[in-house]
Design a protein around this motif. Structure first.
Motif, mmCIF file in Angstrom:
data_model
loop_
_atom_site.group_PDB
_atom_site.id
_atom_site.type_symbol
_atom_site.label_atom_id
_atom_site.label_comp_id
_atom_site.label_asym_id
_atom_site.label_seq_id
_atom_site.Cartn_x
_atom_site.Cartn_y
_atom_site.Cartn_z
ATOM 1 N N GLN A 94 0.825 -1.208 0.000
ATOM 2 C CA GLN A 94 0.000 0.000 0.000
ATOM 3 C C GLN A 94 0.861 1.261 0.000
ATOM 4 O O GLN A 94 0.561 2.239 -0.699
ATOM 5 N N GLN A 95 1.916 1.262 0.791
ATOM 6 C CA GLN A 95 2.786 2.440 0.850
ATOM 7 C C GLN A 95 3.458 2.706 -0.493
ATOM 8 O O GLN A 95 3.576 3.866 -0.917
ATOM 9 N N GLN B 240 0.797 4.139 -2.693
ATOM 10 C CA GLN B 240 0.522 5.520 -2.295
ATOM 11 C C GLN B 240 1.587 6.457 -2.850
ATOM 12 O O GLN B 240 1.284 7.565 -3.305
ATOM 13 N N ILE C 253 -5.486 8.684 0.626
ATOM 14 C CA ILE C 253 -4.633 8.190 1.702
ATOM 15 C C ILE C 253 -5.314 8.495 3.040
ATOM 16 O O ILE C 253 -5.572 9.670 3.352
#
Length: 436
Positions: free
Chosen positions: A153-154, A157, A393
């Motif tokens: 996910q990071q 993002q 986010i």
């Protein structure tokens, strides 16, 4: 199997005292700034913490710090007319180029400050993803899976941040903020997200029941890294042999034999040549893996001739990974660089043994016709990576909600004052007309 993760460096900056210019403006509009002193002091301290973090260790900066400061910059842009502030005494924003730290750029435009913060936010998310990914291998199975999902996910993002940056700030004054460079970083984030997921599936398929899925995931990873490699315009300009494996930085805008004006649409930042070599190696490696696992799938379906053809194609791609490329990759200093080199050595041996055994069995037992490699169908890519947009986010959403009501919330832009005055006059005139 661990993925080699590359992360963008930070842009560094000089000290900036926000309190002075904002105090001057607010005093001219409201006659007093007492109610704003606490907000301005915290805002200046936040800018100072970003300066200290980016000029210190690689992982010192906190993602929430960048999110918080960017959120407040948006509110400043909304509530304070920077054009009027800069008429009194221009606010100077000075930032270095992330890939050429000796190059500094100074502007008074708030957009430059916002773009630089977004770049560092994307870099911070990449570093956090790399760290989380490394930690996922140190924890227990349950916690490790959770950390792995967080790392994916990071990275996605970070891709979303670079996508927003490329679309919203198209006239960056430094090469690292140019649209081609920022789009390249977005593609790199997606490539690494795809790679991490593909290797996770490979590690979890001990019984080799997902060969078809793995082949498609690897084909997608290969396509991402091929795109990253092509962003430098090396093949078009004939520069591959010139710089791969060298210690000097690669500058695609530098005058070189065989260069052309077409390169101006390519990445303009000075990248370490080991990065470009890494993209080349990963492209060839995952192309090879895609054909390898497609060959295993065909073997399971008793299509031995086609399987041998796929394994032979896999061997062709692997053979293009030269020693010079591997030496350059070793200098990349990315996360798990030696894991990649070990994976390459292991796969080379596994592919050689598998192809020899299957060819021997086909010659002695199956006598299946081996199709031409030219007519061989390429594995179909399957993307697992996607961009997570900046406004999606969760941490940024929470920070925005908090800042909107707690940072300079009493400051009303002059344009709003003018509209309110106009509205009040129109309403009064309407009432007078009704009374008459």
């Amino acid at each position: 199997m661990k993925a080699l993760i590359l992360t963008a460096p930070y842009k560094t900056t000089e000290e900036l005292n926000w309190a002075k210019p904002l105090n001057s403006y607010l005093l001219s509009v409201y006659g007093t700034t007492t109610d704003f002193q606490e907000d301005l002091a915290k805002f200046t301290d936040l800018r100072k913490s970003i300066q200290d973090a980016t000029s210190g260790s690689e992982n010192a900066a906190n993602v929430e710090t960048f999110l918080n400061y960017y959120s407040k910059l948006e509110l400043v842009d909304l509530r304070v007319p920077m054009a009027i502030v800069n008429k009194r005494k221009p606010v100077k924003f000075t930032w270095t180029d992330a890939f050429s730290p000796s190059a500094e750029h100074t502007q008074s435009a708030l957009a430059f400050e916002k773009a630089s913060i977004l770049f560092n936010l994307g870099a911070a998310l990449m570093k956090e993803a790399a760290h989380t990914y490394s930690e996922s291998f140190k924890s227990g199975a349950e916690n490790g899976d959770s950390l792995f999902k967080d790392a994916i996910q990071q990275m996605q993002q970070a891709a979303g941040v670079f996508l927003y940056l490329s679309e919203s700030f198209i006239h960056g004054p430094s090469p690292d903020l140019s649209p081609p460079t920022v789009k390249f970083l977005m593609n790199l984030c997606l490539a690494q997200s795809q790679e991490m997921f593909a290797l996770k599936v490979i590690d979890g398929d001990l019984e080799q029941k997902k060969n078809s899925l793995i082949s498609k995931l690897c084909a997608s990873a290969a396509k991402y890294y091929e795109d990253c490699y092509k962003e430098f315009g090396i093949e078009e300009a004939g520069l591959e042999d010139e710089f791969l494996g060298e210690d000097s930085d690669f500058d695609p805008n530098e005058s070189r034999p065989g260069s052309s004006n077409a390169l101006t649409s390519k990445v303009s930042a000075r990248m370490n040549p080991s990065w470009v070599a890494t993209f080349r190696v990963k492209h060839l490696y995952y192309e090879s893996l895609a054909y390898y696992f497609q060959g295993l799938q065909l073997e399971a379906g008793k299509k031995f001739g086609e399987s041998i053809a796929c394994l032979s194609k896999s061997s062709e791609f692997f053979g293009q990974i030269s020693t010079m490329l591997l030496k350059s990759v070793a200098k990349s200093r990315g996360f798990h660089v030696y894991d990649l080199l070990d994976n390459l050595e292991y796969q080379k041996d596994a592919l050689k043994i598998k192809l020899a055994d299957l060819t021997k069995d086909n010659d002695l037992i199956y006598h299946d016709i081996i199709p031409s490699l030219v007519t061989l169908a390429a594995p179909k890519p399957m993307n697992s990576a996607k961009t997570i947009l900046l406004n999606k986010i969760p941490a940024f959403i929470a920070i925005n909600e908090n800042n909107y009501n707690n940072f300079l919330h009493n400051v009303v832009p002059v344009s709003i004052h003018e509209l309110l005055s106009y509205y009040s006059e129109e309403k009064s005139q309407l009432l007078r007309n009704e009374i008459d």
